[in-house]
Enzyme design. Sequence first.
Site, PDB file in Angstrom:
ATOM      1  N   GLU A 209       8.912  -3.935  10.793  1.00  0.00           N
ATOM      2  CA  GLU A 209       9.348  -2.667  10.199  1.00  0.00           C
ATOM      3  C   GLU A 209       9.840  -1.726  11.294  1.00  0.00           C
ATOM      4  O   GLU A 209       9.124  -1.490  12.279  1.00  0.00           O
ATOM      5  CB  GLU A 209       8.179  -2.030   9.425  1.00  0.00           C
ATOM      6  CG  GLU A 209       8.519  -0.655   8.848  1.00  0.00           C
ATOM      7  CD  GLU A 209       7.517  -0.126   7.834  1.00  0.00           C
ATOM      8  OE1 GLU A 209       6.651  -0.901   7.382  1.00  0.00           O
ATOM      9  OE2 GLU A 209       7.614   1.062   7.493  1.00  0.00           O
TER      10      GLU A 209
ATOM     11  N   GLU B  78      -1.553  -5.362   8.861  1.00  0.00           N
ATOM     12  CA  GLU B  78      -0.829  -4.674   9.930  1.00  0.00           C
ATOM     13  C   GLU B  78      -1.592  -4.821  11.240  1.00  0.00           C
ATOM     14  O   GLU B  78      -2.784  -4.501  11.300  1.00  0.00           O
ATOM     15  CB  GLU B  78      -0.693  -3.177   9.607  1.00  0.00           C
ATOM     16  CG  GLU B  78       0.119  -2.892   8.357  1.00  0.00           C
ATOM     17  CD  GLU B  78       0.268  -1.401   8.069  1.00  0.00           C
ATOM     18  OE1 GLU B  78      -0.120  -0.568   8.917  1.00  0.00           O
ATOM     19  OE2 GLU B  78       0.791  -1.070   6.990  1.00  0.00           O
TER      20      GLU B  78
ATOM     21  N   ASP C 268       0.834  -1.208   0.000  1.00  0.00           N
ATOM     22  CA  ASP C 268       0.000   0.000   0.000  1.00  0.00           C
ATOM     23  C   ASP C 268       0.871   1.260   0.000  1.00  0.00           C
ATOM     24  O   ASP C 268       0.345   2.374  -0.116  1.00  0.00           O
ATOM     25  CB  ASP C 268      -1.016  -0.012   1.154  1.00  0.00           C
ATOM     26  CG  ASP C 268      -0.369  -0.099   2.525  1.00  0.00           C
ATOM     27  OD1 ASP C 268       0.866  -0.263   2.603  1.00  0.00           O
ATOM     28  OD2 ASP C 268      -1.111   0.004   3.533  1.00  0.00           O
TER      29      ASP C 268
ATOM     30  N   LYS D 177      -1.113  -9.384   3.360  1.00  0.00           N
ATOM     31  CA  LYS D 177      -0.385  -8.858   4.512  1.00  0.00           C
ATOM     32  C   LYS D 177      -1.302  -7.906   5.274  1.00  0.00           C
ATOM     33  O   LYS D 177      -1.967  -7.057   4.664  1.00  0.00           O
ATOM     34  CB  LYS D 177       0.902  -8.153   4.078  1.00  0.00           C
ATOM     35  CG  LYS D 177       1.712  -7.588   5.252  1.00  0.00           C
ATOM     36  CD  LYS D 177       3.155  -7.289   4.877  1.00  0.00           C
ATOM     37  CE  LYS D 177       3.368  -6.060   4.054  1.00  0.00           C
ATOM     38  NZ  LYS D 177       2.951  -4.786   4.701  1.00  0.00           N
TER      39      LYS D 177
HETATM   40  N1  LIG Z   1       9.041   5.200  -0.364  1.00  0.00           N
HETATM   41  C1  LIG Z   1       8.592   4.592   0.727  1.00  0.00           C
HETATM   42  N2  LIG Z   1       9.444   3.777   1.405  1.00  0.00           N
HETATM   43  C2  LIG Z   1       9.021   3.125   2.510  1.00  0.00           C
HETATM   44  O1  LIG Z   1       9.838   2.361   3.097  1.00  0.00           O
HETATM   45  C3  LIG Z   1       7.680   3.308   2.950  1.00  0.00           C
HETATM   46  C4  LIG Z   1       6.831   4.138   2.192  1.00  0.00           C
HETATM   47  N3  LIG Z   1       7.310   4.779   1.106  1.00  0.00           N
HETATM   48  N4  LIG Z   1       5.537   4.337   2.538  1.00  0.00           N
HETATM   49  C5  LIG Z   1       4.954   3.522   3.568  1.00  0.00           C
HETATM   50  C6  LIG Z   1       5.919   3.271   4.641  1.00  0.00           C
HETATM   51  C7  LIG Z   1       6.356   4.489   5.441  1.00  0.00           C
HETATM   52  N5  LIG Z   1       7.679   4.099   5.851  1.00  0.00           N
HETATM   53  C8  LIG Z   1       8.572   4.883   6.577  1.00  0.00           C
HETATM   54  C9  LIG Z   1       8.649   6.249   6.383  1.00  0.00           C
HETATM   55  C10 LIG Z   1       9.586   7.012   7.071  1.00  0.00           C
HETATM   56  C11 LIG Z   1      10.437   6.396   7.987  1.00  0.00           C
HETATM   57  C12 LIG Z   1      11.444   7.238   8.727  1.00  0.00           C
HETATM   58  O2  LIG Z   1      11.677   8.365   8.368  1.00  0.00           O
HETATM   59  N6  LIG Z   1      12.099   6.710   9.749  1.00  0.00           N
HETATM   60  C13 LIG Z   1      13.157   7.417  10.461  1.00  0.00           C
HETATM   61  C14 LIG Z   1      13.336   6.816  11.845  1.00  0.00           C
HETATM   62  C15 LIG Z   1      12.762   7.692  12.929  1.00  0.00           C
HETATM   63  C16 LIG Z   1      13.170   7.245  14.301  1.00  0.00           C
HETATM   64  O3  LIG Z   1      14.411   7.171  14.533  1.00  0.00           O
HETATM   65  O4  LIG Z   1      12.292   6.944  15.128  1.00  0.00           O
HETATM   66  C17 LIG Z   1      14.487   7.277   9.694  1.00  0.00           C
HETATM   67  O5  LIG Z   1      15.356   8.131   9.875  1.00  0.00           O
HETATM   68  O6  LIG Z   1      14.634   6.324   8.906  1.00  0.00           O
HETATM   69  C18 LIG Z   1      10.361   5.041   8.191  1.00  0.00           C
HETATM   70  C19 LIG Z   1       9.428   4.279   7.474  1.00  0.00           C
HETATM   71  C20 LIG Z   1       8.030   2.817   5.296  1.00  0.00           C
HETATM   72  N7  LIG Z   1       7.177   2.724   4.120  1.00  0.00           N
HETATM   73  C1  LIG Z   2       7.227  -1.011   3.395  1.00  0.00           C
HETATM   74  C2  LIG Z   2       6.534  -2.320   3.128  1.00  0.00           C
HETATM   75  C3  LIG Z   2       6.832  -3.331   4.186  1.00  0.00           C
HETATM   76  C4  LIG Z   2       5.046  -2.135   2.942  1.00  0.00           C
HETATM   77  O1  LIG Z   2       4.216  -2.510   3.743  1.00  0.00           O
HETATM   78  C5  LIG Z   2       4.609  -1.429   1.724  1.00  0.00           C
HETATM   79  O2  LIG Z   2       5.393  -1.307   0.773  1.00  0.00           O
HETATM   80  O3  LIG Z   2       3.456  -1.008   1.711  1.00  0.00           O
HETATM   81 MG   LIG Z   3       2.347  -1.569   3.424  1.00  0.00          MG
END
Ligand SMILES: Nc1nc(=O)c2c([nH]1)NC[C@@H]1CN(c3ccc(C(=O)N[C@@H](CCC(=O)O)C(=O)O)cc3)CN21
Ligand SMILES: CC(C)C(=O)C(=O)O
Ligand SMILES: [Mg+2]
EC number: 2.1.2.11
Length: 269
Positions: free
Chosen positions: A185, A118, A45, A116
């Site tokens: 994740e 959540e 998604d 899948k």
């Molecule tokens: N392009 C894209 N990649 C993804 O992996 C992804 C999506 N979109 N959309 C749905 C979700 C959203 N996701 C995300 C989005 C942002 C972070 C993020 O910025 N994480 C921080 C960590 C923050 C902390 O330390 O608590 C990082 O710096 O990676 C993580 C997962 C993973 N998924």
């Molecule tokens: C980031 C992955 C695990 C996902 O759920 C997605 O692509 O939607």
């Molecule tokens: Mg997803």
Amino acid sequence: MSPINIRTLQAKKDQQEKFSVLTAYDATFAQLAADAGVDAILVGDSLGMVLQGQDSTLPVTVAEMAYHTACVARGNRRAARPALIMTDLPFMSYGTLEQALDSARQVMQAGAHMVKLEGDDWLIPIIESLGRQGVPVCAHLGLTPQSVNKFGGYRVQGREQERAEAMVRHAIALADAGADLLLLECVPSALAERITASVRVPVIGIGAGSATDAQVLVMHDMLGLNPNHVPKFVKNFMTDGRGVKEAFAAYVQEVEAGTFPGPEHGFNA
Ligand SMILES: Nc1nc(=O)c2c([nH]1)NC[C@@H]1CN(c3ccc(C(=O)N[C@@H](CCC(=O)O)C(=O)O)cc3)CN21
Ligand SMILES: CC(C)C(=O)C(=O)O
Ligand SMILES: [Mg+2]
């Protein structure tokens, strides 16, 4: 070669072989991913964000997931070795048993091999019910993006001792309920390692360190095509003059060899 199924993936965990998963949303990239040796394709998604330009995954509908699943299934069947196709059930499409069965029916009839979901222990009756209807399930724990409004952002989950213990209990309970795969994740690498050792079923990680049985990335991210905030767990594989095919193959090779993810792609407790 015979298509990949959940038993193939279970055998890989049993033999301590790592496997790779990539998202794809259309026929062309699905065929390229399968031909590069990706074992499972996730119709995520995340398409709401990378294809539709939404700010979260919440606006995505079951009909949209079914459409992209059908596109992926057509490309995948042209591959020399078709991958397992796993499709996300989107936000608020599996809150009741009846809804979960109807949503799963739509994506399975479009060509998914499993769904899948959540959630944590509230998924147990849904997983049991889907299992009785012949639908394999992957349970997605940790940072579950459909709950971004409850989390108040995309944050690492399970850093507090109490939350970590709860995640271990939930993972075991979901596997016991019949979940065929788990996905973690954005959880601390040590916690993901502990969960992977605590369940018989394969565990896929993203931002969960290198000890999980498998890795997944959003395709656009690993091709270096994310123009927005790039999460820490992402590595660009389209370097050194590689094309898309070579980038997919390099990802598969590095995941299977255990060289991706490195420590710099993971989170500490
Ligand atoms: N392009 C894209 N990649 C993804 O992996 C992804 C999506 N979109 N959309 C749905 C979700 C959203 N996701 C995300 C989005 C942002 C972070 C993020 O910025 N994480 C921080 C960590 C923050 C902390 O330390 O608590 C990082 O710096 O990676 C993580 C997962 C993973 N998924
Ligand atoms: C980031 C992955 C695990 C996902 O759920 C997605 O692509 O939607
Ligand atoms: Mg997803």
